[in-house]
Design a protein around this motif. Sequence first.
Motif, short mmCIF file in Angstrom:
data_model
loop_
_atom_site.label_atom_id
_atom_site.label_comp_id
_atom_site.label_asym_id
_atom_site.label_seq_id
_atom_site.Cartn_x
_atom_site.Cartn_y
_atom_site.Cartn_z
N GLN A 11 40.31 45.86 47.12
CA GLN A 11 40.28 45.43 48.52
C GLN A 11 38.93 44.84 48.89
O GLN A 11 38.86 43.84 49.60
N LEU A 12 37.85 45.45 48.40
CA LEU A 12 36.51 44.95 48.71
C LEU A 12 36.28 43.57 48.11
O LEU A 12 35.74 42.68 48.76
N GLU A 13 36.70 43.38 46.86
CA GLU A 13 36.54 42.07 46.21
C GLU A 13 37.32 41.00 46.97
O GLU A 13 36.82 39.90 47.18
N GLN A 14 38.55 41.33 47.37
CA GLN A 14 39.36 40.39 48.14
C GLN A 14 38.69 40.07 49.47
O GLN A 14 38.68 38.91 49.90
N LEU A 15 38.15 41.08 50.10
CA LEU A 15 37.51 40.91 51.40
C LEU A 15 36.33 39.95 51.29
O LEU A 15 36.20 39.02 52.08
N PHE A 16 35.48 40.12 50.29
CA PHE A 16 34.29 39.28 50.16
C PHE A 16 34.62 37.87 49.68
O PHE A 16 33.93 36.92 50.02
N LYS A 17 35.68 37.72 48.89
CA LYS A 17 36.06 36.39 48.40
C LYS A 17 36.77 35.56 49.46
O LYS A 17 36.46 34.39 49.65
N GLN A 70 45.63 42.90 56.65
CA GLN A 70 46.28 43.31 55.42
C GLN A 70 47.73 43.66 55.72
O GLN A 70 48.10 43.88 56.87
N GLU A 71 48.53 43.73 54.67
CA GLU A 71 49.92 44.15 54.86
C GLU A 71 49.90 45.53 55.53
O GLU A 71 49.12 46.38 55.15
N PRO A 72 50.79 45.77 56.49
CA PRO A 72 50.77 47.06 57.19
C PRO A 72 51.34 48.22 56.37
O PRO A 72 51.96 49.11 56.91
N ALA A 73 51.14 48.21 55.07
CA ALA A 73 51.59 49.31 54.22
C ALA A 73 50.71 50.55 54.41
O ALA A 73 51.12 51.66 54.15
N GLN A 74 49.48 50.32 54.86
CA GLN A 74 48.55 51.43 55.09
C GLN A 74 49.01 52.23 56.30
O GLN A 74 49.61 51.71 57.23
N GLN A 75 48.69 53.52 56.31
CA GLN A 75 49.02 54.33 57.47
C GLN A 75 47.96 54.22 58.56
O GLN A 75 48.24 54.44 59.72
N GLU A 76 46.76 53.84 58.19
CA GLU A 76 45.69 53.67 59.17
C GLU A 76 45.59 52.21 59.59
O GLU A 76 45.61 51.32 58.74
N PRO A 77 45.45 51.93 60.90
CA PRO A 77 45.35 50.53 61.34
C PRO A 77 43.99 49.90 61.07
O PRO A 77 43.86 48.69 61.04
N LEU A 78 42.96 50.72 60.85
CA LEU A 78 41.62 50.21 60.60
C LEU A 78 41.05 50.81 59.33
O LEU A 78 41.05 52.03 59.16
N LEU A 79 40.58 49.96 58.43
CA LEU A 79 39.85 50.41 57.24
C LEU A 79 38.44 49.87 57.37
O LEU A 79 38.24 48.67 57.61
N PHE A 80 37.44 50.73 57.20
CA PHE A 80 36.06 50.38 57.53
C PHE A 80 35.12 50.71 56.37
O PHE A 80 35.25 51.74 55.73
N GLY A 81 34.17 49.81 56.14
CA GLY A 81 33.12 50.05 55.16
C GLY A 81 31.80 49.53 55.69
O GLY A 81 31.76 48.70 56.60
N VAL A 82 30.71 50.00 55.11
CA VAL A 82 29.39 49.58 55.56
C VAL A 82 28.46 49.49 54.36
O VAL A 82 28.59 50.26 53.41
N GLY A 83 27.54 48.53 54.39
CA GLY A 83 26.59 48.36 53.30
C GLY A 83 25.24 47.89 53.81
O GLY A 83 25.14 47.25 54.86
N VAL A 84 24.20 48.21 53.03
CA VAL A 84 22.84 47.78 53.33
C VAL A 84 22.23 47.29 52.03
O VAL A 84 22.31 47.98 51.01
#
Length: 130
Positions: free
Chosen positions: A20-26, A43-57
């Motif tokens: 998912q991260l690779e797809q997101l950045f590409k 993303q396809e609504p197959a996930q049960q959560e409506p928001l997926l979150f990540g953070v980087g520095v």
Amino acid sequence: MAASKQHTLKKQERLKSRKQLEQLFKEAPSFHAGMLKVYHRLQEPAQQEPLLFGVGVGTRHFKKAVHRNRIKRLIREAYRLQKQALKEQLQTKQQTLCIFFIYTGKELPLYEPLAEKTALALRKLQEIYQ
């Protein structure tokens, strides 16, 4: 006093999948909100959560892991407290949104300006996915 359920950041809400991260950045579009660069992708609504979150520095300006971890903790806290409106909007449309915040500032931030920029980014995402 009972803890409020709406201001949580559960393990299921974290964006951890390498694929998912690779797809997101590409493929995902991005924008800047002050010192934050925000990547976002529906993303396809197959996930049960409506928001997926990540953070980087990045390590370029913050060599010490202690400083990178502190910045990530501050961003996560600001996001956790302000995500509810966007989450509800996505739930009504039955959509899943992947978001990744990258801190691009050069100095250790204080919480208040970081919370303002996080709020700005979340409002912009709400406008995009109306």
